[in-house]
Write a protein that holds these residues in place. Structure first.
Motif, PDB file in Angstrom:
ATOM      1  N   GLY A 255       0.776  -1.231   0.000  1.00  0.00           N
ATOM      2  CA  GLY A 255       0.000   0.000   0.000  1.00  0.00           C
ATOM      3  C   GLY A 255       0.807   1.279   0.000  1.00  0.00           C
ATOM      4  N   SER A 256       2.130   1.163  -0.039  1.00  0.00           N
ATOM      5  CA  SER A 256       2.965   2.366   0.010  1.00  0.00           C
ATOM      6  C   SER A 256       3.082   3.016  -1.364  1.00  0.00           C
ATOM      7  N   GLY A 257       3.276   4.317  -1.359  1.00  0.00           N
ATOM      8  CA  GLY A 257       3.483   5.051  -2.593  1.00  0.00           C
ATOM      9  C   GLY A 257       4.959   5.133  -2.937  1.00  0.00           C
ATOM     10  N   PRO A 258       5.331   6.094  -3.783  1.00  0.00           N
ATOM     11  CA  PRO A 258       6.734   6.246  -4.175  1.00  0.00           C
ATOM     12  C   PRO A 258       7.633   6.530  -2.985  1.00  0.00           C
ATOM     13  N   LEU A 259       8.879   6.132  -3.092  1.00  0.00           N
ATOM     14  CA  LEU A 259       9.856   6.446  -2.060  1.00  0.00           C
ATOM     15  C   LEU A 259      10.043   7.960  -1.975  1.00  0.00           C
ATOM     16  N   ALA A 260      10.372   8.438  -0.790  1.00  0.00           N
ATOM     17  CA  ALA A 260      10.539   9.881  -0.595  1.00  0.00           C
ATOM     18  C   ALA A 260      11.621  10.445  -1.510  1.00  0.00           C
ATOM     19  N   VAL A 261      12.716   9.710  -1.689  1.00  0.00           N
ATOM     20  CA  VAL A 261      13.805  10.214  -2.529  1.00  0.00           C
ATOM     21  C   VAL A 261      13.361  10.336  -3.976  1.00  0.00           C
ATOM     22  N   ALA A 262      12.453   9.452  -4.424  1.00  0.00           N
ATOM     23  CA  ALA A 262      11.942   9.529  -5.793  1.00  0.00           C
ATOM     24  C   ALA A 262      10.982  10.708  -5.962  1.00  0.00           C
ATOM     25  N   LYS A 263      10.279  11.051  -4.897  1.00  0.00           N
ATOM     26  CA  LYS A 263       9.405  12.227  -4.954  1.00  0.00           C
ATOM     27  C   LYS A 263      10.229  13.502  -5.090  1.00  0.00           C
ATOM     28  N   ASN A 272       6.003   3.338 -13.628  1.00  0.00           N
ATOM     29  CA  ASN A 272       4.894   3.938 -12.896  1.00  0.00           C
ATOM     30  C   ASN A 272       5.033   3.616 -11.410  1.00  0.00           C
ATOM     31  N   HIS A 273       5.313   4.624 -10.608  1.00  0.00           N
ATOM     32  CA  HIS A 273       5.533   4.419  -9.179  1.00  0.00           C
ATOM     33  C   HIS A 273       4.245   4.449  -8.372  1.00  0.00           C
ATOM     34  N   ASN A 274       3.115   4.708  -9.035  1.00  0.00           N
ATOM     35  CA  ASN A 274       1.852   4.809  -8.315  1.00  0.00           C
ATOM     36  C   ASN A 274       1.043   3.520  -8.348  1.00  0.00           C
ATOM     37  N   THR A 275       1.469   2.526  -9.126  1.00  0.00           N
ATOM     38  CA  THR A 275       0.795   1.236  -9.151  1.00  0.00           C
ATOM     39  C   THR A 275       1.528   0.259  -8.232  1.00  0.00           C
ATOM     40  N   SER A 277       3.548  -2.814  -6.606  1.00  0.00           N
ATOM     41  CA  SER A 277       4.618  -3.695  -7.062  1.00  0.00           C
ATOM     42  C   SER A 277       5.177  -4.415  -5.842  1.00  0.00           C
ATOM     43  N   GLU A 278       5.933  -5.471  -6.079  1.00  0.00           N
ATOM     44  CA  GLU A 278       6.500  -6.246  -4.984  1.00  0.00           C
ATOM     45  C   GLU A 278       7.685  -5.528  -4.333  1.00  0.00           C
ATOM     46  N   SER A 279       8.413  -4.765  -5.153  1.00  0.00           N
ATOM     47  CA  SER A 279       9.664  -4.197  -4.652  1.00  0.00           C
ATOM     48  C   SER A 279      10.069  -2.994  -5.487  1.00  0.00           C
ATOM     49  N   TRP A 280      11.165  -2.390  -5.069  1.00  0.00           N
ATOM     50  CA  TRP A 280      11.812  -1.317  -5.825  1.00  0.00           C
ATOM     51  C   TRP A 280      13.199  -1.787  -6.234  1.00  0.00           C
ATOM     52  N   ALA A 294      13.096   1.932 -10.088  1.00  0.00           N
ATOM     53  CA  ALA A 294      12.001   1.388 -10.880  1.00  0.00           C
ATOM     54  C   ALA A 294      11.218   0.378 -10.056  1.00  0.00           C
ATOM     55  N   PRO A 295       9.878   0.289 -10.260  1.00  0.00           N
ATOM     56  CA  PRO A 295       9.117  -0.766  -9.607  1.00  0.00           C
ATOM     57  C   PRO A 295       9.526  -2.123 -10.168  1.00  0.00           C
ATOM     58  N   SER A 296       9.498  -3.146  -9.339  1.00  0.00           N
ATOM     59  CA  SER A 296       9.913  -4.491  -9.743  1.00  0.00           C
ATOM     60  C   SER A 296       8.937  -5.516  -9.184  1.00  0.00           C
ATOM     61  N   ASN A 297       8.764  -6.617  -9.886  1.00  0.00           N
ATOM     62  CA  ASN A 297       7.915  -7.700  -9.400  1.00  0.00           C
ATOM     63  C   ASN A 297       8.718  -8.798  -8.717  1.00  0.00           C
ATOM     64  N   ARG A 298       9.994  -8.559  -8.503  1.00  0.00           N
ATOM     65  CA  ARG A 298      10.818  -9.533  -7.796  1.00  0.00           C
ATOM     66  C   ARG A 298      10.443  -9.521  -6.314  1.00  0.00           C
ATOM     67  N   LYS A 299      10.242 -10.719  -5.753  1.00  0.00           N
ATOM     68  CA  LYS A 299       9.899 -10.829  -4.343  1.00  0.00           C
ATOM     69  C   LYS A 299      11.168 -11.056  -3.530  1.00  0.00           C
ATOM     70  N   VAL A 300      11.419 -10.167  -2.584  1.00  0.00           N
ATOM     71  CA  VAL A 300      12.563 -10.299  -1.688  1.00  0.00           C
ATOM     72  C   VAL A 300      12.099  -9.953  -0.277  1.00  0.00           C
ATOM     73  N   ASN A 301      12.774 -10.500   0.716  1.00  0.00           N
ATOM     74  CA  ASN A 301      12.410 -10.162   2.093  1.00  0.00           C
ATOM     75  C   ASN A 301      13.410  -9.235   2.757  1.00  0.00           C
ATOM     76  N   LYS A 302      14.447  -8.867   2.014  1.00  0.00           N
ATOM     77  CA  LYS A 302      15.435  -7.914   2.499  1.00  0.00           C
ATOM     78  C   LYS A 302      16.157  -7.327   1.291  1.00  0.00           C
ATOM     79  N   PRO A 303      16.861  -6.196   1.442  1.00  0.00           N
ATOM     80  CA  PRO A 303      17.597  -5.623   0.312  1.00  0.00           C
ATOM     81  C   PRO A 303      18.569  -6.642  -0.281  1.00  0.00           C
ATOM     82  N   THR A 304      18.505  -6.790  -1.599  1.00  0.00           N
ATOM     83  CA  THR A 304      19.265  -7.830  -2.286  1.00  0.00           C
ATOM     84  C   THR A 304      19.938  -7.271  -3.525  1.00  0.00           C
TER      85      THR A 304
END
Length: 353
Positions: A255-263, A272-275, A277-280, A294-304
């Motif tokens: 449910g989060s929007g774009p990262l603050a640094v991207a804003k 599109n940062h408003n739709t 996605s699983e990750s950034w 960029a938005p990404s559909n890769r699923k990760v549980n920590k920065p990778t």
């Protein structure tokens, strides 16, 4: 490496490129910079006259330039400079009868004084001034360090050339013989740096969001030279042309929007940062300068780490210690994890010393 780069583009890194190609620069202006002192050796190609080296007797002038220019080492048969220098160390043009620099230091562009540190013991920068600039690319910050004295107050509007202070040698490890101006231009990663500093370094922060750790400098020497060739060049295009050294995917909170640094920095947004996605996925230069998110559909549980420019040498030596591993495989070090947390604002809020 070509396949990796092509995949990166296919994941949605074309949108900003298309905007720029069509000339839709979202309010961006021409970036006009002037040198901070009368020393114009850089523009004349006289690097010896421009840069102050780390050692007056044994180091080349380039040791005072931006980049991985210090701590030369032979590792696995490869020459590597492991220490990164984030600014330009500019020589004085004149000294008084005591041998002290008399050069005044001026703002490199119009802006507003964001911060003044007048305590030479409070920072490795010594006495320093930070000026915020609006070129239409989000807030950019120039930093002027090792000053003998400051001449402005925070909140003051300045024009290009407005005197900010006097060149000196304040700060750790300097003496009068090596007095110089350390100059940076870059972006600010977090607007909550006090929280990050307290959470990770377990100490209060005296410099707010204008602590040097939070300001990531670009290759200002190269930018001056490019603007000399093409005064109308697009800063966003120049940034996007910087070589990507590594990329990191981080989980996106539901449910989060774009990262603050991207804003703050529109040119960093790809796709599109408003739709949902699983990750950034974030791309960085070798020095850690952000070139895209960029938005990404890769699923990760920590920065990778998803990509790194292959190297026979441990990646620690080429990424300021943020990555480790060899070849095309890498993982984040604890320093790298702290860095990614800073970029993404992923740390506790409202901490108190």
């Amino acid at each position: 490496m070509e396949r990796e780069e092509e995949e990166f583009v296919r994941r949605g890194w074309l949108l900003v490129g298309l905007w720029l190609g069509l000339g839709l620069t979202v309010g961006a202006q021409r970036v006009s910079l002037q040198l901070p002192t009368k020393n114009d050796g850089l523009l004349r190609g006289d690097l010896k006259a421009f840069y102050m080296p780390t050692d007056l007797k044994s180091r080349p002038p380039e040791s005072g330039s931006w980049g991985f220019v210090r701590n030369r080492r032979e590792i696995g048969g490869e020459e590597v400079y492991t220490r990164f220098h984030e600014g330009l160390d500019i020589r004085p043009m004149a000294r008084d009868e005591r041998g002290l620099p008399v050069d005044t230091v001026g703002a490199i562009a119009n802006g507003r004084v964001a911060y003044v540190n007048g305590d030479s013991r409070a920072s490795n920068y010594g006495k320093y001034v930070v000026v915020e600039h609006d070129f239409g690319y989000g807030p950019m910050f120039s930093l002027y360090a090792h000053l003998a004295s400051t001449a402005v107050k925070a909140g003051t509007s300045v024009r290009a050339g407005t005197v900010l202070g006097k060149m000196g040698s304040t700060g750790r490890g300097l003496n009068n013989a090596r007095a110089h101006l350390h100059l940076e231009l870059g972006i600010q990663y977090s607007e909550r740096f006090d929280d990050w500093h307290l959470h990770y370094l377990r100490a209060g922060n005296r410099h707010g969001n204008w602590n040097g750790i939070n300001l990531n400098g670009m290759n200002l020497g190269e930018l001056y030279l490019q603007l000399q060739k093409d005064p109308k060049m697009s800063l966003a295009r120049w940034i996007h042309a910087l070589p990507q050294h590594y990329r990191v995917v981080v989980p996106r909170k539901a449910g989060s929007g774009p990262l603050a640094v991207a804003k703050r920095y529109w040119w960093a947004k790809f796709g599109n940062h408003n739709t949902p996605s699983e990750s950034w996925e974030m791309a960085f230069t070798r020095s850690g300068f952000l070139v895209g998110i960029a938005p990404s559909n890769r699923k990760v549980n920590k920065p990778t780490v998803t990509y790194v420019r292959a190297s026979r040498v441990d990646h620690r030596h080429k990424t300021i210690g943020r990555l480790t591993g060899t070849g095309s495989a890498a993982s984040l070090t604890s320093s790298g994890e702290r860095f990614i947390a800073l970029v993404t604002d992923d740390f506790p809020r409202g901490l108190t010393p």
